[in-house]
Scaffold this motif. Structure first.
Motif, PDB file in Angstrom:
ATOM      1  N   THR A  20      21.920  -9.173   1.242  1.00 62.16           N
ATOM      2  CA  THR A  20      21.603  -9.755   2.547  1.00 62.16           C
ATOM      3  C   THR A  20      20.254  -9.216   3.024  1.00 62.16           C
ATOM      4  N   SER A  21      19.692  -9.836   4.035  1.00 63.18           N
ATOM      5  CA  SER A  21      18.412  -9.350   4.571  1.00 63.18           C
ATOM      6  C   SER A  21      18.572  -7.939   5.132  1.00 63.18           C
ATOM      7  N   ARG A  22      19.720  -7.636   5.697  1.00 63.39           N
ATOM      8  CA  ARG A  22      19.958  -6.281   6.213  1.00 63.39           C
ATOM      9  C   ARG A  22      20.028  -5.273   5.067  1.00 63.39           C
ATOM     10  N   GLU A  23      20.676  -5.653   3.971  1.00 58.82           N
ATOM     11  CA  GLU A  23      20.744  -4.760   2.824  1.00 58.82           C
ATOM     12  C   GLU A  23      19.350  -4.522   2.233  1.00 58.82           C
ATOM     13  N   ILE A  24      18.512  -5.541   2.264  1.00 60.58           N
ATOM     14  CA  ILE A  24      17.124  -5.383   1.814  1.00 60.58           C
ATOM     15  C   ILE A  24      16.405  -4.374   2.709  1.00 60.58           C
ATOM     16  N   LEU A  29      13.947   0.931   2.908  1.00 61.86           N
ATOM     17  CA  LEU A  29      13.767   2.268   3.479  1.00 61.86           C
ATOM     18  C   LEU A  29      14.010   3.347   2.427  1.00 61.86           C
ATOM     19  N   VAL A  30      14.956   3.101   1.529  1.00 56.32           N
ATOM     20  CA  VAL A  30      15.155   4.021   0.406  1.00 56.32           C
ATOM     21  C   VAL A  30      13.890   4.042  -0.454  1.00 56.32           C
ATOM     22  N   ALA A  31      13.350   2.864  -0.739  1.00 58.85           N
ATOM     23  CA  ALA A  31      12.135   2.769  -1.562  1.00 58.85           C
ATOM     24  C   ALA A  31      10.955   3.481  -0.905  1.00 58.85           C
ATOM     25  N   LEU A  32      10.945   3.499   0.412  1.00 60.70           N
ATOM     26  CA  LEU A  32       9.874   4.168   1.149  1.00 60.70           C
ATOM     27  C   LEU A  32      10.090   5.673   1.253  1.00 60.70           C
ATOM     28  N   ILE A  83       7.154  -6.871   1.180  1.00 59.56           N
ATOM     29  CA  ILE A  83       8.406  -6.608   1.897  1.00 59.56           C
ATOM     30  C   ILE A  83       8.375  -5.214   2.515  1.00 59.56           C
ATOM     31  N   LEU A  84       7.902  -4.227   1.742  1.00 56.12           N
ATOM     32  CA  LEU A  84       7.830  -2.859   2.274  1.00 56.12           C
ATOM     33  C   LEU A  84       6.867  -2.778   3.456  1.00 56.12           C
ATOM     34  N   ASP A  85       5.751  -3.506   3.372  1.00 52.70           N
ATOM     35  CA  ASP A  85       4.801  -3.539   4.490  1.00 52.70           C
ATOM     36  C   ASP A  85       5.446  -4.144   5.738  1.00 52.70           C
ATOM     37  N   LYS A  86       6.229  -5.202   5.561  1.00 55.54           N
ATOM     38  CA  LYS A  86       6.917  -5.839   6.694  1.00 55.54           C
ATOM     39  C   LYS A  86       7.930  -4.884   7.325  1.00 55.54           C
ATOM     40  N   ILE A  87       8.631  -4.118   6.501  1.00 57.89           N
ATOM     41  CA  ILE A  87       9.599  -3.142   7.013  1.00 57.89           C
ATOM     42  C   ILE A  87       8.882  -2.055   7.793  1.00 57.89           C
ATOM     43  N   PHE A  91       9.691  -1.747  11.911  1.00 59.40           N
ATOM     44  CA  PHE A  91      10.299  -0.545  12.489  1.00 59.40           C
ATOM     45  C   PHE A  91       9.256   0.469  12.952  1.00 59.40           C
ATOM     46  N   ASN A  92       7.986   0.018  13.048  1.00 59.62           N
ATOM     47  CA  ASN A  92       6.922   0.878  13.562  1.00 59.62           C
ATOM     48  C   ASN A  92       6.833   2.207  12.802  1.00 59.62           C
ATOM     49  N   LEU A  93       6.825   2.142  11.485  1.00 58.94           N
ATOM     50  CA  LEU A  93       6.868   3.332  10.663  1.00 58.94           C
ATOM     51  C   LEU A  93       5.480   3.811  10.234  1.00 58.94           C
ATOM     52  N   ILE A  94       4.458   3.046  10.543  1.00 63.77           N
ATOM     53  CA  ILE A  94       3.105   3.429  10.137  1.00 63.77           C
ATOM     54  C   ILE A  94       2.380   4.088  11.298  1.00 63.77           C
TER      55      ILE A  94
END
Length: 94
Positions: A20-24, A29-32, A83-87, A91-94
């Protein structure tokens, strides 16, 4: 008998709709590099929810570890740099 790399069982391709999109989001976040407690804070869920969701993802991907799940996701284009950039942005992680 010698086992060659070619003799290893090949993993079946993963269908893109499997997660699902939530699982992605969780897997991204794990990948990051985020740990379960950090993922819980970012997604406003409990660490138990993170653990159970990741376990579900691992089952769906037939993955043994976090790294294995991320690798499978990248190899099957479930995850990519965009996808990682969008995440990061979402979530304002940058």
């Amino acid at each position: 008998m010698e086992l060659r790399i070619d003799d290893k069982p090949k993993q079946a391709p993963v269908e893109k709709s499997l997660l699902t999109s939530r699982e992605i989001e969780y897997l991204s976040l794990v990948a990051l590099g985020y740990q379960n407690n950090e993922i819980a804070l970012i997604l406003s869920v409990t660490t138990s929810t993170v653990r159970k969701t990741l376990e579900s993802i691992f089952r769906k991907l037939d993955a043994k570890t976090r790294t294995h799940a991320v690798t499978i996701a990248f190899l099957n284009n479930l995850l990519n740099r965009s996808i990682l950039d969008k995440i990061n942005y979402k979530f304002n992680l940058i």
